[in-house]
Design a protein around this motif. Structure first.
Motif, PDB file in Angstrom:
ATOM      1  N   ASN A 313       0.708  -0.997  -0.097  1.00 54.43           N
ATOM      2  CA  ASN A 313      -0.152   0.075   0.075  1.00 54.43           C
ATOM      3  C   ASN A 313       0.861   1.269   0.143  1.00 54.43           C
ATOM      4  N   ASP A 314       2.025   1.313   0.439  1.00 49.13           N
ATOM      5  CA  ASP A 314       2.829   2.429   0.430  1.00 49.13           C
ATOM      6  C   ASP A 314       3.725   2.582  -0.706  1.00 49.13           C
ATOM      7  N   ARG A 315       3.892   1.929  -1.722  1.00 47.85           N
ATOM      8  CA  ARG A 315       4.649   2.183  -3.115  1.00 47.85           C
ATOM      9  C   ARG A 315       3.864   3.306  -3.792  1.00 47.85           C
ATOM     10  N   GLY A 316       4.936   3.812  -4.416  1.00 43.27           N
ATOM     11  CA  GLY A 316       4.600   4.881  -5.370  1.00 43.27           C
ATOM     12  C   GLY A 316       4.655   4.749  -6.870  1.00 43.27           C
ATOM     13  N   LEU A 317       4.043   5.641  -7.478  1.00 42.78           N
ATOM     14  CA  LEU A 317       4.237   5.804  -8.958  1.00 42.78           C
ATOM     15  C   LEU A 317       4.266   7.161  -9.643  1.00 42.78           C
ATOM     16  N   LEU A 318       5.111   7.188 -10.364  1.00 41.44           N
ATOM     17  CA  LEU A 318       5.526   8.635 -11.170  1.00 41.44           C
ATOM     18  C   LEU A 318       5.023   8.418 -12.458  1.00 41.44           C
ATOM     19  N   VAL A 319       4.284   9.211 -13.013  1.00 43.26           N
ATOM     20  CA  VAL A 319       3.688   9.182 -14.320  1.00 43.26           C
ATOM     21  C   VAL A 319       4.401  10.581 -14.876  1.00 43.26           C
ATOM     22  N   LEU A 320       5.083  10.428 -15.740  1.00 41.90           N
ATOM     23  CA  LEU A 320       5.884  11.632 -16.311  1.00 41.90           C
ATOM     24  C   LEU A 320       6.009  11.675 -17.838  1.00 41.90           C
ATOM     25  N   PHE A 321       5.799  12.992 -18.275  1.00 44.64           N
ATOM     26  CA  PHE A 321       5.822  13.320 -19.737  1.00 44.64           C
ATOM     27  C   PHE A 321       6.984  13.566 -20.420  1.00 44.64           C
ATOM     28  N   ASP A 322       7.316  13.600 -21.565  1.00 45.23           N
ATOM     29  CA  ASP A 322       8.198  13.939 -22.304  1.00 45.23           C
ATOM     30  C   ASP A 322       9.509  12.799 -22.238  1.00 45.23           C
ATOM     31  N   ALA A 323       9.411  11.761 -22.493  1.00 41.29           N
ATOM     32  CA  ALA A 323      10.603  10.792 -22.347  1.00 41.29           C
ATOM     33  C   ALA A 323      11.836  11.020 -23.289  1.00 41.29           C
ATOM     34  N   HIS A 324      11.553  11.869 -24.264  1.00 41.57           N
ATOM     35  CA  HIS A 324      12.866  12.130 -24.833  1.00 41.57           C
ATOM     36  C   HIS A 324      13.747  13.048 -24.044  1.00 41.57           C
ATOM     37  N   ALA A 325      13.380  13.919 -23.007  1.00 40.14           N
ATOM     38  CA  ALA A 325      14.204  14.601 -22.167  1.00 40.14           C
ATOM     39  C   ALA A 325      14.375  13.694 -20.908  1.00 40.14           C
ATOM     40  N   TYR A 326      13.299  13.184 -20.319  1.00 40.86           N
ATOM     41  CA  TYR A 326      13.540  12.538 -18.904  1.00 40.86           C
ATOM     42  C   TYR A 326      13.916  11.231 -19.127  1.00 40.86           C
ATOM     43  N   THR A 327      14.349  10.965 -20.029  1.00 41.61           N
ATOM     44  CA  THR A 327      15.278   9.440 -20.139  1.00 41.61           C
ATOM     45  C   THR A 327      16.944   9.969 -20.437  1.00 41.61           C
ATOM     46  N   ARG A 328      17.207  11.183 -20.798  1.00 46.08           N
ATOM     47  CA  ARG A 328      18.475  11.635 -21.318  1.00 46.08           C
ATOM     48  C   ARG A 328      18.908  12.946 -20.422  1.00 46.08           C
ATOM     49  N   GLN A 329      18.270  14.084 -21.128  1.00 47.83           N
ATOM     50  CA  GLN A 329      18.954  15.344 -20.154  1.00 47.83           C
ATOM     51  C   GLN A 329      18.698  15.109 -18.671  1.00 47.83           C
ATOM     52  N   VAL A 330      17.527  14.652 -18.447  1.00 52.69           N
ATOM     53  CA  VAL A 330      17.012  14.471 -17.073  1.00 52.69           C
ATOM     54  C   VAL A 330      17.019  12.918 -16.638  1.00 52.69           C
ATOM     55  N   PRO A 331      18.149  12.498 -15.974  1.00 49.61           N
ATOM     56  CA  PRO A 331      18.139  11.003 -15.599  1.00 49.61           C
ATOM     57  C   PRO A 331      17.219  10.572 -14.809  1.00 49.61           C
ATOM     58  N   THR A 332      15.976  10.319 -14.926  1.00 49.61           N
ATOM     59  CA  THR A 332      14.910   9.814 -14.167  1.00 49.61           C
ATOM     60  C   THR A 332      15.030   8.723 -13.502  1.00 49.61           C
ATOM     61  N   PRO A 333      15.700   7.479 -14.092  1.00 48.75           N
ATOM     62  CA  PRO A 333      16.000   6.248 -13.385  1.00 48.75           C
ATOM     63  C   PRO A 333      17.142   6.552 -12.289  1.00 48.75           C
ATOM     64  N   ALA A 334      18.094   7.119 -12.403  1.00 45.99           N
ATOM     65  CA  ALA A 334      19.307   7.298 -11.548  1.00 45.99           C
ATOM     66  C   ALA A 334      18.335   8.378 -10.225  1.00 45.99           C
ATOM     67  N   ILE A 335      17.767   9.252 -10.724  1.00 47.05           N
ATOM     68  CA  ILE A 335      17.065   9.970  -9.564  1.00 47.05           C
ATOM     69  C   ILE A 335      16.497   9.247  -8.583  1.00 47.05           C
ATOM     70  N   LEU A 336      15.557   8.300  -9.163  1.00 43.05           N
ATOM     71  CA  LEU A 336      14.707   7.665  -8.462  1.00 43.05           C
ATOM     72  C   LEU A 336      15.410   6.669  -7.557  1.00 43.05           C
ATOM     73  N   ASP A 337      16.519   5.814  -8.312  1.00 38.02           N
ATOM     74  CA  ASP A 337      17.482   4.885  -7.501  1.00 38.02           C
ATOM     75  C   ASP A 337      17.792   5.571  -6.364  1.00 38.02           C
ATOM     76  N   ASN A 338      18.277   6.964  -6.416  1.00 39.32           N
ATOM     77  CA  ASN A 338      19.191   7.598  -5.308  1.00 39.32           C
ATOM     78  C   ASN A 338      18.177   7.955  -4.138  1.00 39.32           C
ATOM     79  N   LEU A 339      16.954   8.422  -4.788  1.00 37.16           N
ATOM     80  CA  LEU A 339      15.926   8.874  -3.744  1.00 37.16           C
ATOM     81  C   LEU A 339      15.413   7.792  -2.664  1.00 37.16           C
ATOM     82  N   ILE A 340      15.507   6.376  -3.504  1.00 36.93           N
ATOM     83  CA  ILE A 340      14.904   5.437  -2.735  1.00 36.93           C
ATOM     84  C   ILE A 340      15.812   4.958  -1.772  1.00 36.93           C
TER      85      ILE A 340
END
Length: 531
Positions: A313-340
């Protein structure tokens, strides 16, 4: 002599004689219908002449042979100021002409300015930089810029100097060497694509700005931009700053697709944007999703953190637009790895949604009922089939620019799915054609309060000075005010930044901490410097 003749410093104009008229001179006369008064002026080609008539008469420009060239003042109308450009060297005549309704009118004619062509270029702005002022003095004495550029090669660019009367600011000067015609700054602190100035006749081009000492931005420089075309033409020559070693993006990219970084000493740190060797890595998989509602197909990148469980019940989900930028200029997977890994957010998966094309983005992301249907009726059920779901209060819909606008729209339309809105420089100025700007903000005004929480971030360099409609900064502030008045939980932050993925990679992390954070304490990296 006419009856309108006056004494003192004001010249007396004869209705018969053609007297000379010079810059700064005023003459007074009255109209003689038989012989309208005339004055002679001697000009050079390109001279800009400005003057004024006070009184109910018309004024016409004649050539030296008394042939009409141009009606300068229509005495039956306003205004009575006039100006013209001399087409060639020689003498010209100014002739006052009566109005039928005022045949004996008195008037005053003043020749305010004769500006030679050589003086019609705008004066360069004052040199704010002490370093450039010193260089200008050396150039005036016959010196060169060689030592200046050698220092820049060693110290890097842009040039950053202290502001004596403001310790919380810096003077930042962007530089380019050796352009022929012009240089533009793409990503300027002004929010525009500013022109650099040339220092005398040297190879030094510059633009200086006073900015907060916490400023962060990425930029490119565009030398010798073609004059034809619109503001996007600068992309034809835009490139990273060759003297700035700090680059944003893949360092193996060519200069034309890499941006340079300017980060001042007090810029908030971004500790979660780099991969760490001691952190367990999640997985990122690309899937394809076809929409019958929208009639197109797009990529969706699915991120699952290390050890992801499909239950809880405590897991989260991020729904994020503009994959062209948020998989490259903004390293979303690394950000989530580090925050967790740092225990700042619960285990959180992500759906990073691509745009089918450049053309679909401005159609789908601004409030679009069909796109909202796609998200609610197709994407989210599909995600649940992939084992990616969370309660609305643990689901964040996020994006930047149009993506931020889309996030707030989806929160409004489907709060049962998206309980948290993370908006980075959202385009809340937007409205449908023919309607007042800030359409979505007005929808929040009239809607009942919903079970939503917000993180809104905007940059201080995203204003629209002098514009008739609100820019990103002002429209974000307006949305904040409306949401707070309605009783929503709103975390609103502003940074000394622009419309920039370099800033958004830090703000994405801070927004997730704000909305999904396990602790009530805000990390230091997420507390903007007081401005």
């Amino acid at each position: 002599m006419s009856l309108g003749c006056f004494f003192s410093a004001v010249a007396c104009a004869s209705a018969v004689a053609i007297e000379p008229l010079s810059q700064g001179q005023s003459v007074r006369a009255n109209i003689d219908q038989a012989q309208p008064p005339r004055w002679r002026i001697t000009l050079n080609a390109g001279d800009l002449i400005q003057g004024k008539v006070v009184g109910d008469v018309s004024l016409r420009l004649l050539n030296a042979q008394a042939q009409p060239l141009r009606l300068l003042v229509d005495g039956a109308d306003l205004p009575r100021d006039f100006m013209f450009v001399a087409a060639q060297d020689g003498q010209y005549l100014l002739r006052a002409e009566p109005l039928a309704s005022r045949p004996q009118a008195e008037f005053t004619l003043t020749l305010n300015q004769v500006l030679p062509l050589s003086q019609q270029h705008p004066s360069p702005p004052p040199l704010l930089s002490p370093t450039l002022r010193h260089l200008a003095e050396q150039l005036e004495q016959g010196g060169s810029s060689q030592a200046f550029w050698k220092d820049r090669e060693q110290q890097g660019t842009p040039l950053v100097e202290a502001v004596n009367d403001s310790p919380n600011e810096r003077l930042v000067t962007f530089l380019w060497r050796g352009a022929q015609r012009n240089v533009r700054l793409f990503g300027a602190p002004s929010g525009g694509h500013d022109l650099l100035q040339r220092l005398a006749e040297s190879d030094v081009w510059y633009a200086s700005y006073r900015v907060p000492s916490s400023a962060r931005l990425s930029y490119q420089l565009a030398p010798d931009v073609p004059e034809a075309g619109d503001r996007r033409t600068l992309l034809a020559t835009a490139q990273r700053d060759p003297l700035n070693p700090h680059r944003f993006g893949n360092h193996n990219y060519e200069p034309s697709v890499t941006r340079s970084i300017m980060e001042l000493p007090d810029a908030a740190p971004q500790p979660w944007s780099r991969k760490r060797v001691d952190v367990a890595l999640g997985t990122l998989q690309r899937a394809s999703l076809t929409s019958s509602i929208l009639g197109n197909t797009r990529d969706v990148y699915v991120y699952r953190p290390a050890g992801w469980q499909n239950t809880g019940n405590d897991r989260g989900l991020l729904v994020l637009f503009d994959a062209h930028a948020y998989t490259r200029q903004v390293p979303t997977p690394a950000i989530l790895d580090n925050l967790i890994a740092d225990g700042l957010i619960p285990p959180t998966a992500a759906l990073i949604i691509a745009n089918p094309s450049d053309e679909t983005r401005p159609v789908e992301l601004p409030p679009n009922p069909e796109f909202a249907r796609f998200m609610a009726e197709e994407l989210m059920p599909w995600a649940e089939q992939q084992g990616l779901s969370a309660e609305a209060k643990h689901t964040v819909v996020a994006g930047s620019s149009y993506g931020g606008l889309a996030s707030a729209w989806l929160g409004l339309k489907h709060p049962e799915l998206f309980g948290n809105v993370l908006s980075l420089s959202g385009s809340y100025w937007w409205s449908p054609a023919g309607t007042e700007d800030q359409w979505l903000t007005r929808q929040y005004v009239t809607s009942p309060r919903l079970p939503l929480r917000f993180y809104l971030q905007a940059g201080l360099f995203e204003g629209k000075p002098g514009a008739s409609s609100a820019g990103i900064l002002d429209s974000n502030r307006q949305l904040r005010n409306v949401l707070q008045a309605k009783g929503y939980s709103v975390d609103h932050v502003e940074y000394a930044s622009g419309h920039d993925y370099l800033q958004w990679r830090g703000s994405l992390a801070c927004g997730l901490i704000s909305l999904l954070g396990i602790s009530s304490d805000t990390p230091k990296a997420c507390v903007p410097i007081a401005l």
